[in-house]
Enzyme design. Structure first.
Site, short mmCIF file in Angstrom:
data_model
loop_
_atom_site.label_atom_id
_atom_site.label_comp_id
_atom_site.label_asym_id
_atom_site.label_seq_id
_atom_site.Cartn_x
_atom_site.Cartn_y
_atom_site.Cartn_z
N GLU A 129 5.31 14.49 -6.97
CA GLU A 129 5.58 12.95 -6.64
C GLU A 129 6.34 12.15 -7.67
O GLU A 129 7.35 11.34 -7.72
CB GLU A 129 4.68 12.35 -6.05
CG GLU A 129 4.01 13.05 -4.67
CD GLU A 129 2.79 12.70 -3.78
OE1 GLU A 129 1.84 11.87 -4.60
OE2 GLU A 129 2.54 13.24 -3.17
N ASN A 133 -1.56 2.34 6.38
CA ASN A 133 -2.64 2.35 5.48
C ASN A 133 -2.27 1.82 4.14
O ASN A 133 -3.17 2.21 3.17
CB ASN A 133 -3.36 3.48 5.53
CG ASN A 133 -2.49 4.71 5.00
OD1 ASN A 133 -1.19 4.55 4.47
ND2 ASN A 133 -2.94 5.95 4.87
N HIS A 136 -0.37 4.73 -0.90
CA HIS A 136 -0.22 6.23 -0.92
C HIS A 136 -0.82 6.62 -2.27
O HIS A 136 -0.26 6.04 -3.32
CB HIS A 136 1.05 6.87 -0.57
CG HIS A 136 1.07 8.10 -1.09
ND1 HIS A 136 0.76 9.37 -0.09
CD2 HIS A 136 1.54 8.99 -2.24
CE1 HIS A 136 1.04 10.60 -0.74
NE2 HIS A 136 1.36 10.43 -2.08
N TYR A 168 7.29 13.69 1.93
CA TYR A 168 6.22 14.18 2.92
C TYR A 168 6.58 15.25 3.52
O TYR A 168 6.10 15.71 4.62
CB TYR A 168 6.41 12.86 3.95
CG TYR A 168 5.62 11.51 3.56
CD1 TYR A 168 4.29 11.77 3.30
CD2 TYR A 168 6.18 10.46 3.79
CE1 TYR A 168 3.38 10.60 3.02
CE2 TYR A 168 5.38 9.05 3.67
CZ TYR A 168 3.94 9.29 3.15
OH TYR A 168 3.36 8.16 2.76
N LYS A 207 2.92 0.84 0.19
CA LYS A 207 3.84 1.25 1.37
C LYS A 207 4.49 -0.22 1.74
O LYS A 207 3.89 -1.25 1.48
CB LYS A 207 3.22 1.77 2.40
CG LYS A 207 2.71 3.28 1.99
CD LYS A 207 1.90 4.03 3.35
CE LYS A 207 1.31 5.08 2.68
NZ LYS A 207 0.72 5.99 3.91
P1 CMP Z 1 -0.56 8.88 3.27
O1 CMP Z 1 -1.58 9.13 2.02
O2 CMP Z 1 0.68 8.40 2.56
O3 CMP Z 1 -0.05 10.33 3.50
C1 CMP Z 1 0.58 10.93 4.70
C2 CMP Z 1 0.35 9.61 5.71
O4 CMP Z 1 0.61 9.99 7.10
C3 CMP Z 1 -0.87 9.14 5.61
O5 CMP Z 1 -1.04 8.35 4.41
C4 CMP Z 1 -1.13 8.34 6.92
O6 CMP Z 1 -0.22 7.04 6.73
C5 CMP Z 1 -0.06 9.19 7.69
N1 CMP Z 1 -0.88 9.95 8.76
C6 CMP Z 1 -1.74 10.83 8.53
N2 CMP Z 1 -2.46 11.16 9.67
C7 CMP Z 1 -2.07 10.38 10.72
C8 CMP Z 1 -1.80 10.34 12.05
N3 CMP Z 1 -2.59 11.29 12.76
N4 CMP Z 1 -1.39 9.79 12.60
C9 CMP Z 1 -0.32 8.68 12.13
N5 CMP Z 1 -0.14 8.81 10.89
C10 CMP Z 1 -0.91 9.52 10.00
#
Ligand code: CMP
Length: 143
Positions: free
Chosen positions: A126, A112, A115, A49, A9
């Site tokens: 995807e 984070n 993905h 998403y 990311k």
């Molecule tokens: P990702 O694996 O990219 O899939 C969806 C993303 O949404 C996840 O990683 C997080 O970065 C984000 N995400 C999931 N839950 C939350 C939350 N409660 N608040 C903010 N971001 C979230």
């Protein structure tokens, strides 16, 4: 052979983590069969998403993923979908174990670092959102 979609990311790209992350997957034994650095459009972010469309964080998620370049890749290998998820660790970096990518490199849920597809269906969906078939290679190992 199984394939999965992985995306470093914008936070991971800006923190120069791309090489370290590719390295972990390569050292594990998975093969890179496609990769590109790109800036995700709003349209692509919303499609990628789509399952989170009704979540309160959807707007922030789309804003963040479109905010700077991402490094998208397709990895190939036996069990790569589940293994890559194990190597990434829990979605919330504060719950991810040390030794995992998110456990070692992240602090916040919304930043984070990485993905990865969570199922065969997600992987196929995807991969085809981010890559044309002629952007992926197939090869037999000769060494
Ligand atoms: P990702 O694996 O990219 O899939 C969806 C993303 O949404 C996840 O990683 C997080 O970065 C984000 N995400 C999931 N839950 C939350 C939350 N409660 N608040 C903010 N971001 C979230």
């Amino acid at each position: 052979m199984e394939r999965t979609f992985i995306m470093v990311k914008p936070d991971g790209v800006q923190r120069n983590l791309v090489g370290s992350i590719i390295s972990r997957f390569e050292l594990k034994g998975f093969s890179l069969v496609g990769s590109k650095l790109l800036t995700v459009s709003n349209e692509l972010a919303e499609a990628h998403y789509a399952e989170h469309k009704n979540r309160p964080f959807f707007g922030d998620l789309v804003n963040f993923i479109t905010s700077g370049p991402v490094f998208a890749m397709v990895l190939e290998g036996d069990g790569v979908i589940a293994e890559a998820r194990k190597m990434m660790g829990k979605t919330n970096p504060q719950e991810a174990m040390p030794g995992t990518i998110r456990g070692d490199f992240g602090i916040h849920m919304s930043r984070n670092v990485i993905h990865g597809s969570d199922s065969q269906e997600s992987a196929q969906r995807e991969i085809s959102l981010f890559f044309r078939s002629d952007e992926l290679v197939s090869y037999n190992k000769t060494i």
